[in-house]
Write a protein that holds these residues in place. Structure first.
Motif, PDB file in Angstrom:
ATOM      1  N   LYS A  11      12.694  19.909   7.657  1.00 20.69           N
ATOM      2  CA  LYS A  11      13.959  19.579   7.006  1.00 20.69           C
ATOM      3  C   LYS A  11      14.573  20.878   6.542  1.00 20.69           C
ATOM      4  CE  LYS A  11      14.158  17.957   2.816  1.00 20.69           C
ATOM      5  NZ  LYS A  11      14.793  19.112   2.162  1.00 20.69           N
ATOM      6  N   GLN A  12      15.856  20.865   6.300  1.00 21.42           N
ATOM      7  CA  GLN A  12      16.503  22.108   5.912  1.00 21.42           C
ATOM      8  C   GLN A  12      16.104  22.519   4.501  1.00 21.42           C
ATOM      9  OE1 GLN A  12      20.639  22.591   6.649  1.00 21.42           O
ATOM     10  NE2 GLN A  12      20.534  21.784   8.730  1.00 21.42           N
ATOM     11  N   TYR A  13      15.805  23.824   4.408  1.00 21.96           N
ATOM     12  CA  TYR A  13      15.630  24.533   3.153  1.00 21.96           C
ATOM     13  C   TYR A  13      14.459  24.084   2.290  1.00 21.96           C
ATOM     14  CZ  TYR A  13      20.087  26.488   4.534  1.00 21.96           C
ATOM     15  OH  TYR A  13      21.080  27.108   5.252  1.00 21.96           O
ATOM     16  N   TYR A  14      14.650  23.051   1.453  1.00 16.20           N
ATOM     17  CA  TYR A  14      13.697  22.825   0.373  1.00 16.20           C
ATOM     18  C   TYR A  14      12.672  21.752   0.721  1.00 16.20           C
ATOM     19  CZ  TYR A  14      16.994  25.731  -2.028  1.00 16.20           C
ATOM     20  OH  TYR A  14      17.809  26.793  -2.357  1.00 16.20           O
ATOM     21  N   ARG A  15      11.457  21.999   0.358  1.00 15.31           N
ATOM     22  CA  ARG A  15      10.358  21.089   0.645  1.00 15.31           C
ATOM     23  C   ARG A  15      10.537  19.765  -0.098  1.00 15.31           C
ATOM     24  NH1 ARG A  15       7.404  21.668  -4.041  1.00 15.31           N
ATOM     25  NH2 ARG A  15       7.535  23.713  -5.045  1.00 15.31           N
ATOM     26  N   SER A  16       9.889  18.759   0.439  1.00 17.54           N
ATOM     27  CA  SER A  16       9.917  17.420  -0.144  1.00 17.54           C
ATOM     28  C   SER A  16       8.618  16.729   0.208  1.00 17.54           C
ATOM     29  CB  SER A  16      11.108  16.625   0.401  1.00 17.54           C
ATOM     30  OG  SER A  16      11.030  15.266   0.009  1.00 17.54           O
ATOM     31  N   SER A  17       8.199  15.803  -0.632  1.00 12.71           N
ATOM     32  CA  SER A  17       7.012  14.999  -0.349  1.00 12.71           C
ATOM     33  C   SER A  17       7.392  13.636   0.235  1.00 12.71           C
ATOM     34  CB  SER A  17       6.194  14.812  -1.625  1.00 12.71           C
ATOM     35  OG  SER A  17       6.958  14.113  -2.595  1.00 12.71           O
ATOM     36  N   ARG A  18       8.661  13.400   0.431  1.00 14.28           N
ATOM     37  CA  ARG A  18       9.125  12.107   0.940  1.00 14.28           C
ATOM     38  C   ARG A  18       9.397  12.203   2.433  1.00 14.28           C
ATOM     39  NH1 ARG A  18      13.862  10.795  -3.280  1.00 14.28           N
ATOM     40  NH2 ARG A  18      14.573  12.772  -2.387  1.00 14.28           N
ATOM     41  N   TYR A  19       8.723  11.405   3.215  1.00 14.10           N
ATOM     42  CA  TYR A  19       8.859  11.545   4.662  1.00 14.10           C
ATOM     43  C   TYR A  19      10.264  11.180   5.132  1.00 14.10           C
ATOM     44  CZ  TYR A  19       8.022   6.465   5.253  1.00 14.10           C
ATOM     45  OH  TYR A  19       8.088   5.107   5.202  1.00 14.10           O
ATOM     46  N   GLY A  20      10.986  10.351   4.388  1.00  4.60           N
ATOM     47  CA  GLY A  20      12.350  10.008   4.761  1.00  4.60           C
ATOM     48  C   GLY A  20      13.325  11.168   4.676  1.00  4.60           C
ATOM     49  N   ASP A  21      12.935  12.242   4.004  1.00  5.64           N
ATOM     50  CA  ASP A  21      13.809  13.408   3.863  1.00  5.64           C
ATOM     51  C   ASP A  21      13.766  14.326   5.079  1.00  5.64           C
ATOM     52  OD1 ASP A  21      13.219  13.930   0.279  1.00  5.64           O
ATOM     53  OD2 ASP A  21      14.572  12.580   1.354  1.00  5.64           O
ATOM     54  N   TYR A  22      12.786  14.136   5.941  1.00  9.38           N
ATOM     55  CA  TYR A  22      12.584  15.070   7.055  1.00  9.38           C
ATOM     56  C   TYR A  22      13.360  14.641   8.294  1.00  9.38           C
ATOM     57  CZ  TYR A  22       9.183  17.583   4.341  1.00  9.38           C
ATOM     58  OH  TYR A  22       8.598  18.353   3.367  1.00  9.38           O
ATOM     59  N   GLU A  23      13.969  15.623   8.937  1.00  6.09           N
ATOM     60  CA  GLU A  23      14.829  15.366  10.087  1.00  6.09           C
ATOM     61  C   GLU A  23      14.069  15.285  11.396  1.00  6.09           C
ATOM     62  OE1 GLU A  23      17.515  18.848   8.455  1.00  6.09           O
ATOM     63  OE2 GLU A  23      18.480  17.911  10.176  1.00  6.09           O
ATOM     64  N   TYR A  24      13.090  16.157  11.535  1.00  2.00           N
ATOM     65  CA  TYR A  24      12.407  16.289  12.825  1.00  2.00           C
ATOM     66  C   TYR A  24      10.908  16.108  12.640  1.00  2.00           C
ATOM     67  CZ  TYR A  24      16.880  18.479  13.855  1.00  2.00           C
ATOM     68  OH  TYR A  24      18.224  18.732  14.001  1.00  2.00           O
ATOM     69  N   TRP A  25      10.295  15.524  13.669  1.00  5.14           N
ATOM     70  CA  TRP A  25       8.869  15.203  13.627  1.00  5.14           C
ATOM     71  C   TRP A  25       8.202  15.578  14.940  1.00  5.14           C
ATOM     72  CZ3 TRP A  25       6.292  13.146   9.457  1.00  5.14           C
ATOM     73  CH2 TRP A  25       7.084  12.734   8.387  1.00  5.14           C
ATOM     74  N   GLY A  26       6.942  15.985  14.816  1.00  4.46           N
ATOM     75  CA  GLY A  26       6.123  16.172  16.000  1.00  4.46           C
ATOM     76  C   GLY A  26       5.463  14.865  16.413  1.00  4.46           C
ATOM     77  N   GLN A  27       4.675  14.942  17.476  1.00  6.87           N
ATOM     78  CA  GLN A  27       4.021  13.747  18.013  1.00  6.87           C
ATOM     79  C   GLN A  27       2.696  13.445  17.326  1.00  6.87           C
ATOM     80  OE1 GLN A  27       5.392  11.543  20.355  1.00  6.87           O
ATOM     81  NE2 GLN A  27       7.139  12.757  19.698  1.00  6.87           N
ATOM     82  N   GLY A  28       2.164  14.414  16.618  1.00  6.71           N
ATOM     83  CA  GLY A  28       0.929  14.190  15.885  1.00  6.71           C
ATOM     84  C   GLY A  28      -0.302  14.694  16.606  1.00  6.71           C
ATOM     85  N   THR A  29      -1.327  14.983  15.824  1.00  3.89           N
ATOM     86  CA  THR A  29      -2.620  15.393  16.355  1.00  3.89           C
ATOM     87  C   THR A  29      -3.712  14.680  15.563  1.00  3.89           C
ATOM     88  OG1 THR A  29      -4.008  17.302  16.947  1.00  3.89           O
ATOM     89  CG2 THR A  29      -2.795  17.466  14.890  1.00  3.89           C
ATOM     90  N   GLN A  30      -4.713  14.186  16.272  1.00  9.16           N
ATOM     91  CA  GLN A  30      -5.760  13.383  15.640  1.00  9.16           C
ATOM     92  C   GLN A  30      -6.809  14.280  14.992  1.00  9.16           C
ATOM     93  OE1 GLN A  30      -6.218   9.823  15.488  1.00  9.16           O
ATOM     94  NE2 GLN A  30      -7.848  10.441  14.067  1.00  9.16           N
ATOM     95  N   VAL A  31      -7.145  13.945  13.758  1.00 13.64           N
ATOM     96  CA  VAL A  31      -8.257  14.581  13.051  1.00 13.64           C
ATOM     97  C   VAL A  31      -9.247  13.490  12.684  1.00 13.64           C
ATOM     98  CG1 VAL A  31      -8.968  15.778  10.957  1.00 13.64           C
ATOM     99  CG2 VAL A  31      -6.883  16.485  12.159  1.00 13.64           C
ATOM    100  N   THR A  32     -10.488  13.682  13.102  1.00  9.77           N
ATOM    101  CA  THR A  32     -11.534  12.717  12.802  1.00  9.77           C
ATOM    102  C   THR A  32     -12.684  13.439  12.117  1.00  9.77           C
ATOM    103  OG1 THR A  32     -10.948  11.393  14.745  1.00  9.77           O
ATOM    104  CG2 THR A  32     -13.095  10.979  13.735  1.00  9.77           C
ATOM    105  N   VAL A  33     -13.051  12.951  10.936  1.00 11.70           N
ATOM    106  CA  VAL A  33     -14.138  13.549  10.162  1.00 11.70           C
ATOM    107  C   VAL A  33     -15.286  12.548  10.130  1.00 11.70           C
ATOM    108  CG1 VAL A  33     -14.821  14.619   7.999  1.00 11.70           C
ATOM    109  CG2 VAL A  33     -12.437  14.773   8.776  1.00 11.70           C
TER     110      VAL A  33
END
Length: 123
Positions: free
Chosen positions: A99-121
């Protein structure tokens, strides 16, 4: 066209470490805040960590504070998430977001997303 591509996920034992990386293209990277979110099976997507555009202030979810570190390299257009002392509850698909400029903890604030990567512990 903006692209965010995550890498570095995998299978690790409890207490182990992984380093996720997200490569961005198609945007003026230095003007964007970057965030990492995760989504476990059957659960909602949740905030993990974020870093602002400049000078790169950071924030973390309480569940990962002290174990995870987010960092960015504006020369390489990448944002990393170093994950230490991993626990089974960290198992999820991890997403990079911008998202532009300032960080946020709300996912609705973000404009662009990647496809994701799986982490398994494993326990």
């Amino acid at each position: 066209q903006v692209q965010l591509v995550e890498s570095g996920g995998g299978l690790v034992q409890t207490g182990g470490s992984l380093r996720l990386s997200c490569a961005a293209s198609g945007l003026t990277f230095s003007r964007y805040a970057l965030g990492w979110f995760r989504q476990a099976t059957g659960k909602e997507r949740e905030f993990v960590a974020a870093i602002s555009w400049n000078p790169g202030s950071t924030s973390y979810a309480d569940s990962v504070k002290g174990r995870f570190t987010i960092s960015r390299d504006n020369a390489k257009n990448t944002v990393d998430l170093q994950m230490n002392s991993l626990k089974p509850e960290d198992t999820a698909v991890y997403y990079c977001a911008a998202k532009q400029y300032y960080r946020s903890s709300r996912y609705g604030d973000y404009e662009y997303w990647g496809q994701g990567t799986q982490v398994t512990v494993s326990s």
